[in-house]
Design an enzyme around this catalytic site. Structure first.
Site, PDB file in Angstrom:
ATOM      1  N   LYS A   1       3.437  -3.934 -11.766  1.00 63.71           N
ATOM      2  CA  LYS A   1       2.127  -3.510 -11.146  1.00 63.71           C
ATOM      3  C   LYS A   1       1.161  -2.129 -12.128  1.00 63.71           C
ATOM      4  CE  LYS A   1       2.914  -4.196  -6.804  1.00 63.71           C
ATOM      5  NZ  LYS A   1       4.353  -4.519  -6.566  1.00 63.71           N
TER       6      LYS A   1
ATOM      7  N   GLY B   1       6.719  -9.728   1.824  1.00 66.56           N
ATOM      8  CA  GLY B   1       6.536  -9.820   3.376  1.00 66.56           C
ATOM      9  C   GLY B   1       7.389 -10.197   4.200  1.00 66.56           C
TER      10      GLY B   1
HETATM   11  P1  BMP Z   1      11.276  -6.631   0.784  1.00 65.72           P
HETATM   12  O1  BMP Z   1      11.748  -8.680   0.464  1.00 65.72           O
HETATM   13  O2  BMP Z   1      12.480  -6.445   0.569  1.00 65.72           O
HETATM   14  O3  BMP Z   1      10.248  -6.378   1.053  1.00 65.72           O
HETATM   15  O4  BMP Z   1      10.749  -6.692  -1.200  1.00 65.72           O
HETATM   16  C1  BMP Z   1       9.237  -7.090  -1.152  1.00 65.72           C
HETATM   17  C2  BMP Z   1       9.336  -7.110  -2.854  1.00 65.72           C
HETATM   18  O5  BMP Z   1       7.389  -7.555  -2.846  1.00 65.72           O
HETATM   19  C3  BMP Z   1       9.277  -5.751  -2.991  1.00 65.72           C
HETATM   20  O6  BMP Z   1       9.909  -6.232  -4.653  1.00 65.72           O
HETATM   21  C4  BMP Z   1       7.938  -4.913  -3.939  1.00 65.72           C
HETATM   22  O7  BMP Z   1       7.773  -4.205  -4.337  1.00 65.72           O
HETATM   23  C5  BMP Z   1       6.994  -5.953  -3.516  1.00 65.72           C
HETATM   24  N1  BMP Z   1       5.655  -6.070  -3.167  1.00 65.72           N
HETATM   25  C6  BMP Z   1       5.004  -6.274  -1.657  1.00 65.72           C
HETATM   26  O8  BMP Z   1       6.095  -5.976  -0.896  1.00 65.72           O
HETATM   27  N2  BMP Z   1       4.196  -5.999  -0.893  1.00 65.72           N
HETATM   28  C7  BMP Z   1       2.972  -6.467  -1.860  1.00 65.72           C
HETATM   29  O9  BMP Z   1       2.232  -6.102  -1.379  1.00 65.72           O
HETATM   30  C8  BMP Z   1       2.983  -6.521  -3.858  1.00 65.72           C
HETATM   31  C9  BMP Z   1       4.567  -6.054  -4.077  1.00 65.72           C
HETATM   32  O10 BMP Z   1       4.380  -6.735  -4.948  1.00 65.72           O
END
Ligand code: BMP
Length: 214
Positions: free
Chosen positions: A62, A170
Site C-alpha cells: 500500500k 473482505g
Molecule cells: P482477511 O481475509 O483475513 O480479512 O484478509 C484480507 C486481506 O486483504 C488482508 O491482507 C488485508 O490487509 C487486505 N485488505 C483488506 O482487507 N481490505 C482492503 O480494503 C484492502 C486490503 O488490502
C-alpha cells in the site's frame, strides 16, 4: 497473474516456514499470493523471492509516499520477485505514476486501492474512491482494489475502470459474500484468515471456489 480459481490468498502469517508450507500445500488453489507488511517484516525481503518461486506474488505494501520514495519501495519488492504491487492513490498523480513506472520497468502489475473494506473507510476513502479509480485508469494501472464488504461499491468502481482488473478483499472474516462480490464485478477475491486459520485450509478454499464457479 493466472486466472484459474479467481482466488488470491492473503498470506498474513508471521512465519516464513508456515508461509512456504501453506503455499506448497494449497498454492495451486490460488491465482496469486498476496503478501504484505506482516510476513515481509517477519520473514525479510527474501520471503518475496521464496514465494515467487512457487506462485505469482502481489506485494501489498500500500505504497503511499512521495514519488521518489514510492519508486524506491516498488523497485525493491518488484526486484525481489513480486509480479504485482499495491499502492494508494490519495497521495496524488505524481506519486502513483512513480509506482506505475516501476511496475512497467519490472513488467509487473500495479493495483490501486480505491475504497477499503473496513468500516472506517467510510470516513475519508469512500468520498474520494471514484476519483481514485479514475486516477488508476489515468496512471495505466492493471487494476484496483475494491471492497467485497460493499458489493454495490464494486459495481460503481467497475463502471469507472472499464476492463481493468478488480481484486476484492473482505470475503469471509470481514463478512463479505464471495458470490455477491463476483456478481458485482470483481475479477478476483482476496481471502486470508478464513482460509489460513481454517482447520482444513484446502477445503475452506474449495468451498469459496464452489460459491463463485458459474
Ligand atoms: P482477511 O481475509 O483475513 O480479512 O484478509 C484480507 C486481506 O486483504 C488482508 O491482507 C488485508 O490487509 C487486505 N485488505 C483488506 O482487507 N481490505 C482492503 O480494503 C484492502 C486490503 O488490502
Amino acid at each position: 497473474m493466472r486466472r484459474k480459481t479467481r482466488l488470491i490468498l492473503a498470506l498474513d502469517v508471521l512465519s516464513s516456514d508456515k508461509a512456504i508450507t501453506l503455499v506448497r500445500s494449497i498454492g495451486d488453489l490460488f491465482d496469486a499470493i498476496k503478501i504484505g507488511y506482516p510476513l515481509i517484516l517477519a520473514g525479510g525481503l527474501e520471503i518475496v523471492g521464496e514465494i515467487s518461486a512457487e506462485a505469482p506474488v502481489i506485494a501489498d505494501l500500500k505504497v503511499a509516499d512521495i514519488p521518489n520514495t514510492n519508486r524506491l519501495i516498488c523497485d525493491q519488492v518488484l526486484g525481489a520477485g513480486a509480479s504485482g504491487i499495491i499502492a494508494h492513490a490519495f497521495t496524488g498523480k505524481d506519486s502513483l505514476e512513480a509506482c506505475a513506472r516501476s511496475a512497467r520497468d519490472h513488467r509487473a502489475d500495479l493495483f490501486v486501492v480505491t475504497e477499503m473494506s473496513h468500516p472506517g473507510a467510510a470516513a475519508f476513502m469512500a468520498p474520494i474512491a471514484e476519483s481514485m479509480a479514475e486516477m488508476a485508469v489515468e496512471a495505466g494501472a492493471s487494476g484496483v482494489v475494491a471492497p467485497a464488504t460493499r458489493p454495490e461499491r464494486i459495481a460503481v468502481i467497475r463502471r469507472i475502470i472499464g476492463e481493468l482488473i478488480i481484486i476484492s478483499p473482505g470475503v469471509g472474516a470481514q463478512g463479505g459474500s464471495a458470490a455477491a462480490a463476483i456478481a458485482a464485478g470483481a475479477d478476483y477475491l482476496i481471502v486470508g484468515r478464513s482460509v489460513y486459520e481454517a482447520a482444513d485450509p484446502a477445503s475452506a478454499a474449495r468451498q469459496i471456489i464452489d460459491k463463485i464457479t458459474i
